[in-house]
Design a protein around this motif. Structure first.
Motif, PDB file in Angstrom:
ATOM      1  N   GLU A 127       0.836  -1.204   0.000  1.00  0.00           N
ATOM      2  CA  GLU A 127       0.000   0.000   0.000  1.00  0.00           C
ATOM      3  C   GLU A 127       0.866   1.247   0.000  1.00  0.00           C
ATOM      4  O   GLU A 127       1.634   1.490   0.940  1.00  0.00           O
ATOM      5  CB  GLU A 127      -0.889   0.002   1.246  1.00  0.00           C
ATOM      6  CG  GLU A 127      -1.821   1.206   1.342  1.00  0.00           C
ATOM      7  CD  GLU A 127      -2.916   1.193   0.292  1.00  0.00           C
ATOM      8  OE1 GLU A 127      -3.395   2.283  -0.068  1.00  0.00           O
ATOM      9  OE2 GLU A 127      -3.289   0.094  -0.179  1.00  0.00           O
ATOM     10  N   PRO A 128       0.778   2.065  -1.077  1.00  0.00           N
ATOM     11  CA  PRO A 128       1.559   3.303  -1.101  1.00  0.00           C
ATOM     12  C   PRO A 128       0.945   4.378  -0.217  1.00  0.00           C
ATOM     13  O   PRO A 128      -0.281   4.429  -0.038  1.00  0.00           O
ATOM     14  CB  PRO A 128       1.512   3.716  -2.582  1.00  0.00           C
ATOM     15  CG  PRO A 128       0.218   3.158  -3.081  1.00  0.00           C
ATOM     16  CD  PRO A 128      -0.008   1.878  -2.311  1.00  0.00           C
ATOM     17  N   GLY A 129       1.779   5.217   0.339  1.00  0.00           N
ATOM     18  CA  GLY A 129       1.310   6.319   1.163  1.00  0.00           C
ATOM     19  C   GLY A 129       2.238   7.506   1.019  1.00  0.00           C
ATOM     20  O   GLY A 129       3.318   7.410   0.419  1.00  0.00           O
ATOM     21  N   SER A 130       1.821   8.639   1.548  1.00  0.00           N
ATOM     22  CA  SER A 130       2.613   9.860   1.446  1.00  0.00           C
ATOM     23  C   SER A 130       2.510  10.650   2.739  1.00  0.00           C
ATOM     24  O   SER A 130       1.416  10.817   3.279  1.00  0.00           O
ATOM     25  CB  SER A 130       2.123  10.710   0.265  1.00  0.00           C
ATOM     26  OG  SER A 130       2.892  11.885   0.123  1.00  0.00           O
ATOM     27  N   GLN A 131       3.654  11.088   3.234  1.00  0.00           N
ATOM     28  CA  GLN A 131       3.693  11.933   4.424  1.00  0.00           C
ATOM     29  C   GLN A 131       4.222  13.305   4.019  1.00  0.00           C
ATOM     30  O   GLN A 131       5.356  13.423   3.554  1.00  0.00           O
ATOM     31  CB  GLN A 131       4.593  11.317   5.498  1.00  0.00           C
ATOM     32  CG  GLN A 131       4.124   9.963   5.999  1.00  0.00           C
ATOM     33  CD  GLN A 131       5.115   9.307   6.936  1.00  0.00           C
ATOM     34  OE1 GLN A 131       6.177   9.851   7.219  1.00  0.00           O
ATOM     35  NE2 GLN A 131       4.783   8.123   7.425  1.00  0.00           N
ATOM     36  N   PHE A 132       3.382  14.310   4.146  1.00  0.00           N
ATOM     37  CA  PHE A 132       3.770  15.674   3.799  1.00  0.00           C
ATOM     38  C   PHE A 132       4.657  16.240   4.908  1.00  0.00           C
ATOM     39  O   PHE A 132       4.305  16.189   6.084  1.00  0.00           O
ATOM     40  CB  PHE A 132       2.523  16.530   3.619  1.00  0.00           C
ATOM     41  CG  PHE A 132       2.795  17.947   3.192  1.00  0.00           C
ATOM     42  CD1 PHE A 132       2.951  18.262   1.858  1.00  0.00           C
ATOM     43  CD2 PHE A 132       2.905  18.961   4.132  1.00  0.00           C
ATOM     44  CE1 PHE A 132       3.193  19.565   1.459  1.00  0.00           C
ATOM     45  CE2 PHE A 132       3.150  20.255   3.743  1.00  0.00           C
ATOM     46  CZ  PHE A 132       3.305  20.566   2.408  1.00  0.00           C
ATOM     47  N   THR A 180       9.153  24.766  -2.994  1.00  0.00           N
ATOM     48  CA  THR A 180       9.865  23.528  -2.692  1.00  0.00           C
ATOM     49  C   THR A 180       9.003  22.688  -1.754  1.00  0.00           C
ATOM     50  O   THR A 180       8.607  23.158  -0.690  1.00  0.00           O
ATOM     51  CB  THR A 180      11.233  23.803  -2.036  1.00  0.00           C
ATOM     52  OG1 THR A 180      12.043  24.570  -2.934  1.00  0.00           O
ATOM     53  CG2 THR A 180      11.958  22.502  -1.716  1.00  0.00           C
ATOM     54  N   ILE A 181       8.711  21.466  -2.186  1.00  0.00           N
ATOM     55  CA  ILE A 181       7.834  20.568  -1.437  1.00  0.00           C
ATOM     56  C   ILE A 181       8.631  19.347  -0.993  1.00  0.00           C
ATOM     57  O   ILE A 181       9.308  18.703  -1.803  1.00  0.00           O
ATOM     58  CB  ILE A 181       6.639  20.119  -2.298  1.00  0.00           C
ATOM     59  CG1 ILE A 181       5.861  21.332  -2.814  1.00  0.00           C
ATOM     60  CG2 ILE A 181       5.720  19.182  -1.519  1.00  0.00           C
ATOM     61  CD1 ILE A 181       4.910  21.017  -3.938  1.00  0.00           C
ATOM     62  N   GLU A 182       8.547  19.027   0.283  1.00  0.00           N
ATOM     63  CA  GLU A 182       9.243  17.852   0.817  1.00  0.00           C
ATOM     64  C   GLU A 182       8.205  16.846   1.319  1.00  0.00           C
ATOM     65  O   GLU A 182       7.326  17.186   2.108  1.00  0.00           O
ATOM     66  CB  GLU A 182      10.188  18.248   1.950  1.00  0.00           C
ATOM     67  CG  GLU A 182      11.318  19.164   1.494  1.00  0.00           C
ATOM     68  CD  GLU A 182      12.250  19.535   2.621  1.00  0.00           C
ATOM     69  OE1 GLU A 182      12.596  18.636   3.428  1.00  0.00           O
ATOM     70  OE2 GLU A 182      12.629  20.716   2.723  1.00  0.00           O
ATOM     71  N   ARG A 183       8.346  15.613   0.845  1.00  0.00           N
ATOM     72  CA  ARG A 183       7.428  14.540   1.246  1.00  0.00           C
ATOM     73  C   ARG A 183       8.204  13.245   1.453  1.00  0.00           C
ATOM     74  O   ARG A 183       9.310  13.071   0.940  1.00  0.00           O
ATOM     75  CB  ARG A 183       6.366  14.303   0.170  1.00  0.00           C
ATOM     76  CG  ARG A 183       5.412  15.457  -0.067  1.00  0.00           C
ATOM     77  CD  ARG A 183       4.465  15.172  -1.222  1.00  0.00           C
ATOM     78  NE  ARG A 183       5.179  15.070  -2.480  1.00  0.00           N
ATOM     79  CZ  ARG A 183       4.648  14.618  -3.615  1.00  0.00           C
ATOM     80  NH1 ARG A 183       3.398  14.215  -3.645  1.00  0.00           N
ATOM     81  NH2 ARG A 183       5.356  14.565  -4.717  1.00  0.00           N
ATOM     82  N   VAL A 184       7.587  12.322   2.183  1.00  0.00           N
ATOM     83  CA  VAL A 184       8.119  10.972   2.345  1.00  0.00           C
ATOM     84  C   VAL A 184       7.101  10.004   1.767  1.00  0.00           C
ATOM     85  O   VAL A 184       5.917  10.055   2.110  1.00  0.00           O
ATOM     86  CB  VAL A 184       8.389  10.629   3.833  1.00  0.00           C
ATOM     87  CG1 VAL A 184       8.826   9.171   3.974  1.00  0.00           C
ATOM     88  CG2 VAL A 184       9.449  11.549   4.407  1.00  0.00           C
ATOM     89  N   ARG A 185       7.551   9.140   0.864  1.00  0.00           N
ATOM     90  CA  ARG A 185       6.668   8.123   0.304  1.00  0.00           C
ATOM     91  C   ARG A 185       6.848   6.845   1.114  1.00  0.00           C
ATOM     92  O   ARG A 185       7.983   6.455   1.444  1.00  0.00           O
ATOM     93  CB  ARG A 185       6.988   7.872  -1.171  1.00  0.00           C
ATOM     94  CG  ARG A 185       7.012   9.144  -2.024  1.00  0.00           C
ATOM     95  CD  ARG A 185       5.744   9.973  -1.885  1.00  0.00           C
ATOM     96  NE  ARG A 185       4.565   9.233  -2.301  1.00  0.00           N
ATOM     97  CZ  ARG A 185       4.152   9.156  -3.562  1.00  0.00           C
ATOM     98  NH1 ARG A 185       4.811   9.800  -4.521  1.00  0.00           N
ATOM     99  NH2 ARG A 185       3.075   8.480  -3.875  1.00  0.00           N
ATOM    100  N   THR A 186       5.737   6.175   1.408  1.00  0.00           N
ATOM    101  CA  THR A 186       5.777   4.989   2.255  1.00  0.00           C
ATOM    102  C   THR A 186       5.210   3.764   1.535  1.00  0.00           C
ATOM    103  O   THR A 186       4.424   3.880   0.588  1.00  0.00           O
ATOM    104  CB  THR A 186       4.977   5.216   3.553  1.00  0.00           C
ATOM    105  OG1 THR A 186       3.593   5.476   3.209  1.00  0.00           O
ATOM    106  CG2 THR A 186       5.534   6.385   4.342  1.00  0.00           C
ATOM    107  N   ALA A 187       5.635   2.588   1.993  1.00  0.00           N
ATOM    108  CA  ALA A 187       5.109   1.315   1.522  1.00  0.00           C
ATOM    109  C   ALA A 187       4.650   0.536   2.746  1.00  0.00           C
ATOM    110  O   ALA A 187       5.463   0.197   3.610  1.00  0.00           O
ATOM    111  CB  ALA A 187       6.178   0.535   0.764  1.00  0.00           C
TER     112      ALA A 187
END
Length: 242
Positions: free
Chosen positions: A99-104, A130-137
């Motif tokens: 399951e993909p996810g995103s943390q802003f 400038t946008i910083e995010r973390v993609r999760t699995a």
């Protein structure tokens, strides 16, 4: 466990045997291999032959040798993609059944630098976002993303929505279509900013993908710097003879 002679070089036979033992679970992911002396003795080959096999296995990223510590089995990447395809991180994660996810993390607006003016062919009036995010699995952080683009390219409520796809937001007005990207890949070791965000220790390498995204008019509309965990992702490319 001794290698049986055949027509191939001994080091190739050693490579096949070690790969087979890893596949069979005799040597597990992140496990330390026996010493060179022990391995060469059990395989019935010289240490010189073993070292050549280990060197090539390290080049293939099957193992990693840590100076003064030992040789370890690298975990297999969970996600893989052809670098010639401009596919999303989410689709790579979904293809692995996760399951993909995103943390802003944050978004900042600032005056464009000289590099920004040149990159985006800007006149200097538009602010850079400038946008910083973390993609999760499955909730685990696997990619740290830094995206940079002119603020006027995005809807004014993009930052508030946070979870909206950047590509979708870019193309929402119908004036921009991301046609292709030019990608540069750099391997790096421990990174003071990205590694802690991705819960990586000093032994975990990263792959940095720097991408310039172009529209149908060959103008750069987005610059991305993505830090991928090298133990989770691998990339390949199909090269055709010309």
């Amino acid at each position: 466990m001794t290698i049986k002679a055949d027509h191939r070089h001994l080091y190739l036979q050693v490579i096949d045997r070690l790969k087979s033992d890893i596949e069979a679970g005799i040597f597990k992911e992140n496990e330390k291999l026996p010493s060179e002396f022990e391995l060469s003795k059990s395989l019935g080959v010289s240490r010189a032959t073993l070292r050549e096999a280990l060197r090539l296995l390290e080049e293939e990223n099957v193992i990693v040798r840590r100076h003064g510590v030992g040789t370890f089995v690298n975990p297999k990447p969970l996600f893989t993609s052809g670098i010639e395809h401009l596919s999303s991180i989410s689709s790579m994660i979904e293809a692995a059944g996760m399951e993909p996810g995103s943390q802003f993390l944050k978004a900042t607006e600032h005056v464009p630098s000289e590099e920004d003016l040149k990159r985006f062919q800007s006149d200097g009036d538009d602010k850079i976002l400038t946008i910083e995010r973390v993609r999760t699995a499955d909730g685990e952080p696997v990619v740290y993303c830094i995206d940079r683009l002119p603020a006027s390219f995005l809807p004014t409520d993009f930052v508030e929505k946070k979870e909206v796809s950047l590509f979708s937001a870019l193309e929402q007005s119908g004036k921009i279509h991301v046609a292709y990207a030019v990608t540069y890949i750099d391997p790096v070791g421990y990174h003071e900013q990205a590694s802690p965000i991705l819960n990586c220790g000093r032994e975990t390498a990263l792959l940095v993908l720097k991408q310039l995204h172009y529209d149908d008019h060959d103008q750069v509309v987005l610059y991305s710097k993505n830090y991928f965990r090298a133990d989770k992702f691998s990339f390949h490319v199909v090269r055709k003879r010309v």
